[in-house]
Scaffold this motif. Sequence first.
Motif, short mmCIF file in Angstrom:
data_model
loop_
_atom_site.label_atom_id
_atom_site.label_comp_id
_atom_site.label_asym_id
_atom_site.label_seq_id
_atom_site.Cartn_x
_atom_site.Cartn_y
_atom_site.Cartn_z
N GLU A 30 0.82 -1.21 0.00
CA GLU A 30 0.00 0.00 0.00
C GLU A 30 0.86 1.26 0.00
O GLU A 30 0.57 2.22 -0.72
N ARG A 34 0.88 4.08 -2.91
CA ARG A 34 0.60 5.49 -2.64
C ARG A 34 1.74 6.38 -3.15
O ARG A 34 1.50 7.43 -3.74
N LYS A 40 -3.31 0.50 -7.70
CA LYS A 40 -2.68 -0.73 -7.20
C LYS A 40 -2.51 -1.74 -8.34
O LYS A 40 -1.47 -2.38 -8.47
N ARG A 60 -1.45 14.13 -4.98
CA ARG A 60 -1.66 12.86 -4.27
C ARG A 60 -0.34 12.23 -3.86
O ARG A 60 -0.21 11.71 -2.75
N ALA A 64 1.09 11.63 -0.07
CA ALA A 64 1.55 10.31 0.36
C ALA A 64 2.96 10.39 0.93
O ALA A 64 3.26 9.78 1.96
#
Length: 107
Positions: A30, A34, A40, A60, A64
């Motif tokens: 994960e 990110r 994914k 984004r 992250a």
Amino acid sequence: MSVKTLDQQGRWRNKTVAFRVSPEEDEQIEAAVRLSGLTKQDYIIRRLQEKEVVVVGNPRVYKALKNELAKVLVELQRIDAEGGVSRDLLDTIELITLTMQGMKDEQ
């Protein structure tokens, strides 16, 4: 029934691939997803096909990175109090470093 759609190369994506991972492995996957800015699915496919994962800076990805660095800071503070460094933390630091270096090279 949902509408069938083609991917960018005009292929039908109608096969499902699933596998089990530990909670620790899931968190690593994960975090990498990110930080990559990819979905994914796209991230895992690229990695399995040994294709380069190119991180393109966007809000984004920056968020992250900020969140992952905050987690690293908390972990480093814990380590300072207890002693010892986990392999997962070192892997996360390495991934963040590589991502930041790649973003620096773009500018």
